[in-house]
Design a protein around this motif. Structure first.
Motif, PDB file in Angstrom:
ATOM      1  N   ASN A 118       0.803  -1.217   0.000  1.00  0.00           N
ATOM      2  CA  ASN A 118       0.000   0.000   0.000  1.00  0.00           C
ATOM      3  C   ASN A 118       0.842   1.277   0.000  1.00  0.00           C
ATOM      4  OD1 ASN A 118      -2.554  -1.111  -0.158  1.00  0.00           O
ATOM      5  ND2 ASN A 118      -2.757  -1.380   2.046  1.00  0.00           N
ATOM      6  N   GLY A 119       2.123   1.150  -0.359  1.00  0.00           N
ATOM      7  CA  GLY A 119       2.935   2.349  -0.522  1.00  0.00           C
ATOM      8  C   GLY A 119       4.003   2.596   0.525  1.00  0.00           C
ATOM      9  N   MET A 120       3.963   1.859   1.643  1.00  0.00           N
ATOM     10  CA  MET A 120       4.982   2.080   2.667  1.00  0.00           C
ATOM     11  C   MET A 120       6.348   1.624   2.170  1.00  0.00           C
ATOM     12  SD  MET A 120       5.954   3.260   5.482  1.00  0.00           S
ATOM     13  CE  MET A 120       4.347   3.747   6.141  1.00  0.00           C
ATOM     14  N   LEU A 156      12.638  -0.440   9.543  1.00  0.00           N
ATOM     15  CA  LEU A 156      11.532   0.320  10.110  1.00  0.00           C
ATOM     16  C   LEU A 156      10.790   1.052   8.997  1.00  0.00           C
ATOM     17  CD1 LEU A 156      12.977   1.941  13.362  1.00  0.00           C
ATOM     18  CD2 LEU A 156      11.590  -0.125  13.143  1.00  0.00           C
ATOM     19  N   PRO A 157       9.483   1.203   9.155  1.00  0.00           N
ATOM     20  CA  PRO A 157       8.748   1.983   8.167  1.00  0.00           C
ATOM     21  C   PRO A 157       9.226   3.436   8.187  1.00  0.00           C
ATOM     22  CG  PRO A 157       7.394   1.603  10.108  1.00  0.00           C
ATOM     23  CD  PRO A 157       8.624   0.770  10.284  1.00  0.00           C
ATOM     24  N   LYS A 158       9.199   4.081   7.041  1.00  0.00           N
ATOM     25  CA  LYS A 158       9.616   5.485   7.001  1.00  0.00           C
ATOM     26  C   LYS A 158       8.759   6.346   7.925  1.00  0.00           C
ATOM     27  CE  LYS A 158      11.892   5.970   2.516  1.00  0.00           C
ATOM     28  NZ  LYS A 158      11.889   6.709   1.225  1.00  0.00           N
ATOM     29  N   VAL A 159       7.499   5.951   8.099  1.00  0.00           N
ATOM     30  CA  VAL A 159       6.591   6.641   9.019  1.00  0.00           C
ATOM     31  C   VAL A 159       6.176   5.666  10.111  1.00  0.00           C
ATOM     32  CG1 VAL A 159       4.367   7.788   9.285  1.00  0.00           C
ATOM     33  CG2 VAL A 159       5.746   8.209   7.235  1.00  0.00           C
ATOM     34  N   SER A 160       6.427   6.038  11.358  1.00  0.00           N
ATOM     35  CA  SER A 160       6.037   5.229  12.509  1.00  0.00           C
ATOM     36  C   SER A 160       4.926   5.952  13.265  1.00  0.00           C
ATOM     37  CB  SER A 160       7.238   5.003  13.431  1.00  0.00           C
ATOM     38  OG  SER A 160       8.273   4.302  12.774  1.00  0.00           O
ATOM     39  N   LEU A 161       4.116   5.200  14.011  1.00  0.00           N
ATOM     40  CA  LEU A 161       2.978   5.779  14.728  1.00  0.00           C
ATOM     41  C   LEU A 161       3.294   5.917  16.207  1.00  0.00           C
ATOM     42  CD1 LEU A 161       0.033   6.772  14.683  1.00  0.00           C
ATOM     43  CD2 LEU A 161      -0.666   4.402  15.127  1.00  0.00           C
ATOM     44  N   GLY A 162       3.193   7.146  16.712  1.00  0.00           N
ATOM     45  CA  GLY A 162       3.416   7.416  18.124  1.00  0.00           C
ATOM     46  C   GLY A 162       2.101   7.473  18.896  1.00  0.00           C
ATOM     47  N   PHE A 163       2.139   6.970  20.127  1.00  0.00           N
ATOM     48  CA  PHE A 163       0.955   6.932  20.982  1.00  0.00           C
ATOM     49  C   PHE A 163       0.979   8.025  22.050  1.00  0.00           C
ATOM     50  CE2 PHE A 163      -1.224   2.587  20.553  1.00  0.00           C
ATOM     51  CZ  PHE A 163      -0.783   2.401  19.250  1.00  0.00           C
ATOM     52  N   TRP A 164       1.787   9.071  21.860  1.00  0.00           N
ATOM     53  CA  TRP A 164       1.925  10.113  22.879  1.00  0.00           C
ATOM     54  C   TRP A 164       0.582  10.806  23.130  1.00  0.00           C
ATOM     55  CZ3 TRP A 164       4.703  15.459  22.046  1.00  0.00           C
ATOM     56  CH2 TRP A 164       4.767  16.135  23.272  1.00  0.00           C
ATOM     57  N   HIS A 165      -0.092  11.189  22.059  1.00  0.00           N
ATOM     58  CA  HIS A 165      -1.421  11.792  22.165  1.00  0.00           C
ATOM     59  C   HIS A 165      -2.440  10.897  21.475  1.00  0.00           C
ATOM     60  CE1 HIS A 165       0.238  15.520  23.698  1.00  0.00           C
ATOM     61  NE2 HIS A 165       0.986  15.677  22.630  1.00  0.00           N
ATOM     62  N   ASN A 166      -3.702  11.040  21.892  1.00  0.00           N
ATOM     63  CA  ASN A 166      -4.856  10.416  21.225  1.00  0.00           C
ATOM     64  C   ASN A 166      -5.018   8.926  21.488  1.00  0.00           C
ATOM     65  OD1 ASN A 166      -5.496  12.941  19.849  1.00  0.00           O
ATOM     66  ND2 ASN A 166      -3.710  12.504  18.569  1.00  0.00           N
ATOM     67  N   PHE A 167      -4.236   8.372  22.410  1.00  0.00           N
ATOM     68  CA  PHE A 167      -4.387   6.958  22.759  1.00  0.00           C
ATOM     69  C   PHE A 167      -4.540   6.769  24.274  1.00  0.00           C
ATOM     70  CE2 PHE A 167      -2.671   6.772  18.547  1.00  0.00           C
ATOM     71  CZ  PHE A 167      -3.231   5.636  17.975  1.00  0.00           C
ATOM     72  N   GLY A 168      -4.792   7.843  24.992  1.00  0.00           N
ATOM     73  CA  GLY A 168      -4.885   7.774  26.448  1.00  0.00           C
ATOM     74  C   GLY A 168      -6.279   7.425  26.947  1.00  0.00           C
ATOM     75  N   GLY A 169      -6.398   7.387  28.265  1.00  0.00           N
ATOM     76  CA  GLY A 169      -7.669   7.044  28.883  1.00  0.00           C
ATOM     77  C   GLY A 169      -8.742   8.089  28.671  1.00  0.00           C
ATOM     78  N   ILE A 170      -8.344   9.326  28.346  1.00  0.00           N
ATOM     79  CA  ILE A 170      -9.329  10.381  28.111  1.00  0.00           C
ATOM     80  C   ILE A 170      -9.820  10.391  26.658  1.00  0.00           C
ATOM     81  CG2 ILE A 170      -8.327  11.831  29.916  1.00  0.00           C
ATOM     82  CD1 ILE A 170      -7.144  13.565  27.614  1.00  0.00           C
ATOM     83  N   ASP A 171      -9.211   9.569  25.811  1.00  0.00           N
ATOM     84  CA  ASP A 171      -9.533   9.582  24.388  1.00  0.00           C
ATOM     85  C   ASP A 171     -10.549   8.495  24.043  1.00  0.00           C
ATOM     86  OD1 ASP A 171      -7.563  11.665  23.523  1.00  0.00           O
ATOM     87  OD2 ASP A 171      -6.144  10.204  24.345  1.00  0.00           O
ATOM     88  N   ILE A 175       2.471   0.489   8.412  1.00  0.00           N
ATOM     89  CA  ILE A 175       3.142   1.015   9.609  1.00  0.00           C
ATOM     90  C   ILE A 175       3.220  -0.109  10.626  1.00  0.00           C
ATOM     91  CG2 ILE A 175       3.052   2.654  11.511  1.00  0.00           C
ATOM     92  CD1 ILE A 175       1.741   4.652   9.685  1.00  0.00           C
ATOM     93  N   THR A 176       4.389  -0.662  10.767  1.00  0.00           N
ATOM     94  CA  THR A 176       4.602  -1.793  11.674  1.00  0.00           C
ATOM     95  C   THR A 176       5.134  -1.361  13.033  1.00  0.00           C
ATOM     96  OG1 THR A 176       6.787  -2.038  10.673  1.00  0.00           O
ATOM     97  CG2 THR A 176       5.018  -3.455   9.828  1.00  0.00           C
ATOM     98  N   HIS A 177       5.603  -0.125  13.138  1.00  0.00           N
ATOM     99  CA  HIS A 177       6.239   0.352  14.367  1.00  0.00           C
ATOM    100  C   HIS A 177       5.281   1.240  15.153  1.00  0.00           C
ATOM    101  CE1 HIS A 177       8.882   1.873  17.297  1.00  0.00           C
ATOM    102  NE2 HIS A 177       9.435   2.863  16.624  1.00  0.00           N
ATOM    103  N   PHE A 178       4.907   0.767  16.356  1.00  0.00           N
ATOM    104  CA  PHE A 178       4.086   1.530  17.286  1.00  0.00           C
ATOM    105  C   PHE A 178       4.989   1.938  18.460  1.00  0.00           C
ATOM    106  CE2 PHE A 178      -0.125  -0.878  16.180  1.00  0.00           C
ATOM    107  CZ  PHE A 178      -0.124  -0.283  14.931  1.00  0.00           C
ATOM    108  N   ASP A 179       5.028   3.249  18.748  1.00  0.00           N
ATOM    109  CA  ASP A 179       5.945   3.783  19.756  1.00  0.00           C
ATOM    110  C   ASP A 179       5.166   4.300  20.961  1.00  0.00           C
ATOM    111  OD1 ASP A 179       8.822   5.007  20.332  1.00  0.00           O
ATOM    112  OD2 ASP A 179       7.351   6.585  20.734  1.00  0.00           O
ATOM    113  N   LEU A 180       5.510   3.778  22.137  1.00  0.00           N
ATOM    114  CA  LEU A 180       4.848   4.171  23.385  1.00  0.00           C
ATOM    115  C   LEU A 180       5.875   4.559  24.434  1.00  0.00           C
ATOM    116  CD1 LEU A 180       3.233   1.326  22.231  1.00  0.00           C
ATOM    117  CD2 LEU A 180       1.584   2.255  23.849  1.00  0.00           C
ATOM    118  N   ALA A 181       5.380   4.971  25.597  1.00  0.00           N
ATOM    119  CA  ALA A 181       6.207   5.183  26.789  1.00  0.00           C
ATOM    120  C   ALA A 181       5.337   4.919  28.003  1.00  0.00           C
ATOM    121  CB  ALA A 181       6.776   6.602  26.831  1.00  0.00           C
ATOM    122  N   ASN A 182       5.979   4.648  29.130  1.00  0.00           N
ATOM    123  CA  ASN A 182       5.232   4.284  30.330  1.00  0.00           C
ATOM    124  C   ASN A 182       4.230   5.361  30.748  1.00  0.00           C
ATOM    125  OD1 ASN A 182       7.190   6.129  31.183  1.00  0.00           O
ATOM    126  ND2 ASN A 182       7.948   4.858  32.876  1.00  0.00           N
TER     127      ASN A 182
END
Length: 324
Positions: A13-15, A27-42, A59-66
């Motif tokens: 699909n173009g990645m 790694l995919p050229k574009v990775s997805l970060g979970f910093w915003h929009n994936f929290g308990g308030i979302d 997009i195979t790379h999902f990036d999070l932090a504790n």
């Protein structure tokens, strides 16, 4: 949403994928970060839709932090729910990262870079995400008070215990990065990647010699905040919209948008238009053009926004020596 079955053409699909330093990891050229929009308030179904769209488009790379959320830990809880409901059959296709280094829980053992904090935090993260290991575990920031040997040995031991496959560091100064590369290489656990803020408005990793050093030593580089919290989009070209992140005056302050900056953004937007691109597409493509960069780490508040930003993969190349 019904039962998820990944798009059979997700890798068509173009990645595009870049080798991370001198490792075996692509790694995919574009990775997805979970910093915003994936929290308990979302809204979970919105987060779920973004993650599904990402994976369906390579997009195979999902990036999070504790401490991603809010509240702390809730982005990892979202990831755990996604694993249970959608992604468990695809675990071996995913490259999941998390981090520890910033404030997470009260008391002296819930912050910075001690062995106790890093190991306890990762155990908690694995529990929240409902996985046995992460593909990549980061020291989220440099700790000036904990001996580097302690932080780095904890990372080595985490890999040896099978709780992470690779090690990364984020926002460490150049001298500490050099020490880490040597220390980890001597223990047969080489540094995979460095995460730093690099964008058209913030070129500190280049100015400090970090990207040059990563390229020389075969360490990958991933850029976070590539759109400078939305400044490098068309969002602020005519001032501050009432519903924008800047109106909340939290991560993105109103006083940042000076007349001088606005003039520069408009000039860059003109260049982007001449290339047939949006400012955001050009800004992301510019990062991918820089030395040592493996991937750009973007956030998304909707599938439509993610779709737009993925166009950076097909952006026009930059001429050598082209100045922005």
């Amino acid at each position: 949403m019904g039962k998820y079955v990944a798009d059979e053409k997700r890798y068509e699909n173009g990645m595009e994928y870049n080798r991370c330093g001198r490792s075996g990891v692509l790694l995919p050229k574009v990775s997805l970060g979970f910093w915003h929009n994936f929290g308990g308030i979302d809204y979970y179904e919105c987060s779920r839709g973004i993650a599904r769209y990402a994976f369906d488009h390579g997009i195979t790379h999902f990036d999070l932090a504790n401490n991603y959320g809010p509240p702390y830990g809730s982005a990892e809880l979202t990831m755990g729910r996604l694993m249970d409901e959608d992604f468990r059959p695809y675990r071996d296709e995913l490259f999941i990262s998390t981090k520890a280094g910033y404030d997470m829980w009260p008391g002296p053992y819930g912050n910075w870079g001690s062995r106790k904090y890093l190991m306890a935090s990762l155990d908690q993260s694995l529990g929240r995400m409902k996985i046995d290991y992460v593909d990549l575990f980061y020291s989220h920031r440099y700790d000036p008070d904990t001996p580097l040997e302690e932080t780095l040995q904890a990372l080595v031991d985490i890999v040896r215990a099978g709780k992470a496959l690779y090690i990364g560091i984020s926002r460490w100064p150049l001298d500490a990065l050099k020490f880490a590369v040597k220390y980890l290489r001597e223990r047969d656990t080489p540094l995979l990647i460095y995460q730093g803020r690099l964008n058209l408005l913030d070129r500190a990793p280049q100015e400090q010699g970090i990207t040059d050093y990563c390229a020389k030593e075969g360490v990958g580089f991933i850029s976070f905040s590539p759109l400078a919290q939305g400044l490098l989009t068309d969002r602020y070209l005519n001032g501050i919209p009432e519903d924008s992140r800047m109106t909340r005056d939290h991560f993105l302050k109103r006083n940042v948008l000076t007349p001088e900056l606005l003039e520069r953004l408009r000039r860059w937007n003109g260049i982007a238009e001449s290339r047939g691109e949006t400012l955001a597409e050009m800004a992301l493509a510019w990062i991918l053009h820089q030395k040592a960069v493996t991937s750009v780490l973007i956030g998304a508040s909707s599938e439509a926004q993610l779709q737009k930003n993925l166009k950076c993969i097909d952006a026009e190349p930059f001429a050598d020596g082209e100045v922005f």
